[in-house]
Design a protein around this motif. Structure first.
Motif, PDB file in Angstrom:
ATOM      1  N   MET A 257       0.842  -1.193   0.000  1.00 43.01           N
ATOM      2  CA  MET A 257       0.000   0.000   0.000  1.00 43.01           C
ATOM      3  C   MET A 257       0.878   1.245   0.000  1.00 43.01           C
ATOM      4  O   MET A 257       1.814   1.345   0.776  1.00 43.01           O
ATOM      5  CB  MET A 257      -0.876   0.010   1.265  1.00 43.01           C
ATOM      6  CG  MET A 257      -1.886   1.157   1.283  1.00 43.01           C
ATOM      7  SD  MET A 257      -2.922   1.161   2.772  1.00 43.01           S
ATOM      8  CE  MET A 257      -1.944   2.131   3.890  1.00 43.01           C
ATOM      9  N   LYS A 258       0.572   2.166  -0.903  1.00 35.75           N
ATOM     10  CA  LYS A 258       1.299   3.434  -0.923  1.00 35.75           C
ATOM     11  C   LYS A 258       0.395   4.517  -1.486  1.00 35.75           C
ATOM     12  O   LYS A 258      -0.230   4.330  -2.529  1.00 35.75           O
ATOM     13  CB  LYS A 258       2.576   3.304  -1.779  1.00 35.75           C
ATOM     14  CG  LYS A 258       3.441   4.555  -1.727  1.00 35.75           C
ATOM     15  CD  LYS A 258       4.757   4.374  -2.484  1.00 35.75           C
ATOM     16  CE  LYS A 258       5.598   5.648  -2.379  1.00 35.75           C
ATOM     17  NZ  LYS A 258       6.818   5.565  -3.180  1.00 35.75           N
ATOM     18  N   PHE A 259       0.322   5.631  -0.786  1.00 33.44           N
ATOM     19  CA  PHE A 259      -0.473   6.757  -1.303  1.00 33.44           C
ATOM     20  C   PHE A 259       0.074   8.082  -0.786  1.00 33.44           C
ATOM     21  O   PHE A 259       0.784   8.130   0.220  1.00 33.44           O
ATOM     22  CB  PHE A 259      -1.955   6.607  -0.949  1.00 33.44           C
ATOM     23  CG  PHE A 259      -2.235   6.645   0.538  1.00 33.44           C
ATOM     24  CD1 PHE A 259      -2.277   5.478   1.296  1.00 33.44           C
ATOM     25  CD2 PHE A 259      -2.467   7.854   1.189  1.00 33.44           C
ATOM     26  CE1 PHE A 259      -2.525   5.514   2.665  1.00 33.44           C
ATOM     27  CE2 PHE A 259      -2.719   7.897   2.559  1.00 33.44           C
ATOM     28  CZ  PHE A 259      -2.747   6.725   3.292  1.00 33.44           C
ATOM     29  N   THR A 260      -0.279   9.147  -1.520  1.00 31.34           N
ATOM     30  CA  THR A 260       0.034  10.525  -1.115  1.00 31.34           C
ATOM     31  C   THR A 260      -1.294  11.247  -0.922  1.00 31.34           C
ATOM     32  O   THR A 260      -2.259  10.975  -1.644  1.00 31.34           O
ATOM     33  CB  THR A 260       0.869  11.211  -2.205  1.00 31.34           C
ATOM     34  OG1 THR A 260       2.071  10.472  -2.367  1.00 31.34           O
ATOM     35  CG2 THR A 260       1.199  12.644  -1.838  1.00 31.34           C
ATOM     36  N   ILE A 261      -1.352  12.156   0.072  1.00 36.27           N
ATOM     37  CA  ILE A 261      -2.627  12.821   0.363  1.00 36.27           C
ATOM     38  C   ILE A 261      -2.380  14.200   0.972  1.00 36.27           C
ATOM     39  O   ILE A 261      -1.321  14.441   1.563  1.00 36.27           O
ATOM     40  CB  ILE A 261      -3.489  11.936   1.320  1.00 36.27           C
ATOM     41  CG1 ILE A 261      -4.921  12.468   1.429  1.00 36.27           C
ATOM     42  CG2 ILE A 261      -2.840  11.817   2.684  1.00 36.27           C
ATOM     43  CD1 ILE A 261      -5.876  11.504   2.115  1.00 36.27           C
ATOM     44  N   SER A 262      -3.347  15.070   0.824  1.00 37.81           N
ATOM     45  CA  SER A 262      -3.314  16.382   1.474  1.00 37.81           C
ATOM     46  C   SER A 262      -3.377  16.186   2.986  1.00 37.81           C
ATOM     47  O   SER A 262      -4.231  15.449   3.492  1.00 37.81           O
ATOM     48  CB  SER A 262      -4.521  17.201   1.008  1.00 37.81           C
ATOM     49  OG  SER A 262      -5.028  17.999   2.058  1.00 37.81           O
TER      50      SER A 262
END
Lengths: 379, 379
Positions: A1-6
């Motif tokens: 799992m990998k994500f970028t977010i505000s």
């Protein structure tokens, strides 16, 4: 799992699901929050077994700055993880799960590595069919909750009284709470007839948390009820609460249908007077104040006293006064709770006798909101 | 005794003297506040034996709406009496002492009667000759307090370290506090030479309360000191504090006069980094973070870790960096306190070796404000 977010969008979601997370749980994994990343969204879940909250942050909303590089799921220590996210230096952050549920949080030049847990061990949320749900305007639901939840019992000796009793038929929502010393009942007409009927008791604690999630908009909240669960859909957030088991007592016969003395007050003026009198009664062992109503002189006097500390007396001008002379004693804190939920309106207080429950109702549309208080025998 | 007064002016006075009143006192009359009415003024007094505060409300100030009908004195239960006054319905109130110290408070149609105590039994305040007092600007005194009081000890094992050590000579005020793990020292030049010299230790708790009474104006506060008491005159209010007995340790030799490694930081940027690292160290039994300084690469890295929860590492860009390579460990909470009192400035952090205390000073005018932290041995 990998994500970028505000960071700000993520914190908003974390705050929402954190309402359901308790540090005092007996199920260790519930001190964590579950994060599921899919190509469309991030789904955050928190639960204390009584309440569960699930919120969805969508990639389709550009404000979320959400980009999911690889799908997956993890459970992270809720309080600690939320503290870290709030302190991150940049406006976005990246989360990546590596081997053994190790989770790396990076933002600017700061890099945290924390120990996660296998999301497969997180309890499943109840499955509720929401295809036949009842829409209720958010501001109306929030008002119903604030007006009734004050009267729920906090004694576990009669668990059913720690909840608010909802009865919904074709035309109305009726909500009642009582701790057996006082009662609060609110009736609201449905905007459009509802074909099902519901009868259930929701824990006061769940309602208090739900209320915090609702803003004052008129947006509809969708309510679905099963045998032992209720589901409220508030925008992108699902709020699950268990229902209380058992039969709620029949409260309809408690409310008197006539009065011998009626006094109209400005609710906020009466509240100030009762607050002053309660300063004295709170210093005393039995927390009681006395109201003397003298129709001949159009006079109402409130007394509070504590043998150790002193006494207070105050005349309050009623808007109108009719019926018999009366002297009645009651717990000022019940009166204060009732008056605060009536807020700025003028009210009728209807008495039958010194030992019978009396009611407080708004002068206008009184039937829709009734508060009832049982007096205290002092002689 | 009988007088009428503006509610808001009276509440302001009550709040001022209430700072000195503790509910936990072993002397029952000190849970009360003393009111003395004279033809010129009302004098309010509160005390917890360590701190005493006396404030004067004058009839000559028309805003006070103060009219004294008959002189006298009474002691009233402080917390409860203040609650009553705050809840009164009108903008003015009348207080009258009747037989047996019964005190009647009236405002509008509300009338309270409370039990007072004989003011003759209230302890006398210390007598301090204030004819030769030292004027200190309020904002300067407030700054000295906020910069040093963080470093006082809260351990009663060495009582002298629970205070701030003041040394005043002709030209300077020097204030020092240390809990033996860190030290904070502030030197301020006097505006005009002072002919006496003072050397005394004031309890940190007294200074924290005094600081709350001082607004940010440059108005002078007059300081007088006797063998065991200090008196600060702040406008119409007198603030008395006992002094701590004993000899304060000689701290001047603790501050190193040279360095082997000097790093300049933006104080608020370093604070953010240390706050993040401390999230991890707080989860660990020994609350320690590590700083690695590599002059060749102009690089500073901060590490925090907790075996149970995880690790954090972050590079922080120094403004400048000179001297030897160094790896040093310390308590991040001491560093946070120091950086918060340095606030928005750029600072020099000067090290000698991994086991010797290091200092934080503002880049400009560094001599006047020095914070010192003792590192922790981790190997």
């Amino acid at each position: 799992m990998k994500f970028t977010i505000s960071k700000s969008a993520f914190i908003k979601g974390l705050n929402t699901v954190s309402r359901a997370i308790s540090t005092k749980t007996t199920i260790p994994i519930l001190t964590g929050l579950k994060i599921v990343a899919t190509n469309q969204s991030l789904i955050l879940t928190g639960s204390d077994a009584d309440i569960s909250i699930e919120t969805t942050i969508k990639t389709s909303d550009p404000d979320n700055l959400l980009a999911v590089e690889s799908e997956g799921a993890i459970v992270l220590p809720a309080r600690f993880f939320t503290e870290i996210v709030k302190k991150l230096p940049e406006d976005t952050l990246t989360i990546e799960v590596t081997d053994n549920f190790q989770t790396v949080i990076t933002s600017g030049s700061a890099s945290f590595t924390i120990n996660g847990l296998d999301a497969n061990n997180y309890p499943h949320l109840p499955e509720i069919d929401s295809s036949n749900s009842l829409p209720v305007a958010g501001d109306v639901l929030k008002q119903i909750i604030s007006e009734t939840v004050v009267a729920v019992s906090n004694q576990e000796s009669r668990p059913i009284l720690t909840g608010v009793h909802f009865t919904m038929d074709q035309d109305n929502i009726l909500a009642v709470a009582t701790d057996s010393h006082r009662l609060s009942q609110r009736k609201v007409a449905l905007k459009q007839p509802f074909e099902n009927s519901y009868d259930f008791v929701l824990p006061g604690k769940s309602l208090a948390e739900l209320s915090k999630m609702i803003d004052d908009s008129k947006d509809d909240i969708l309510l679905s009820v099963t045998e032992n669960q209720a589901l409220f859909v508030v925008g992108d957030t699902l709020f699950y609460s268990r229902l209380l088991e058992g039969n709620y007592p029949d409260t309809s016969r408690l409310i008197p249908d006539s009065f011998d003395t009626r006094v109209s007050f400005d609710a906020s003026a009466l509240l100030s007077t009762v607050e002053r009198a309660s300063l004295l009664s709170h210093e005393s062992r039995n927390n009681v104040i006395k109201m003397i109503i003298e129709p001949d002189e159009k006079k109402v006097t409130i007394y509070g006293n504590s043998p150790d500390v002193g006494v207070v007396q105050e005349n309050i001008d009623p808007i109108s006064l009719e019926g018999n002379q009366l002297e009645i004693s009651f717990n000022p804190d019940y009166m204060k709770d009732a008056l605060r939920s009536l807020s700025q309106t003028s009210i009728n207080v209807d008495f039958t006798s010194a030992l019978r429950p009396f009611t407080l109702m708004p002068t206008e549309d009184g039937e829709s909101f009734i508060q009832l208080i049982t007096p205290i025998r002092t002689f």
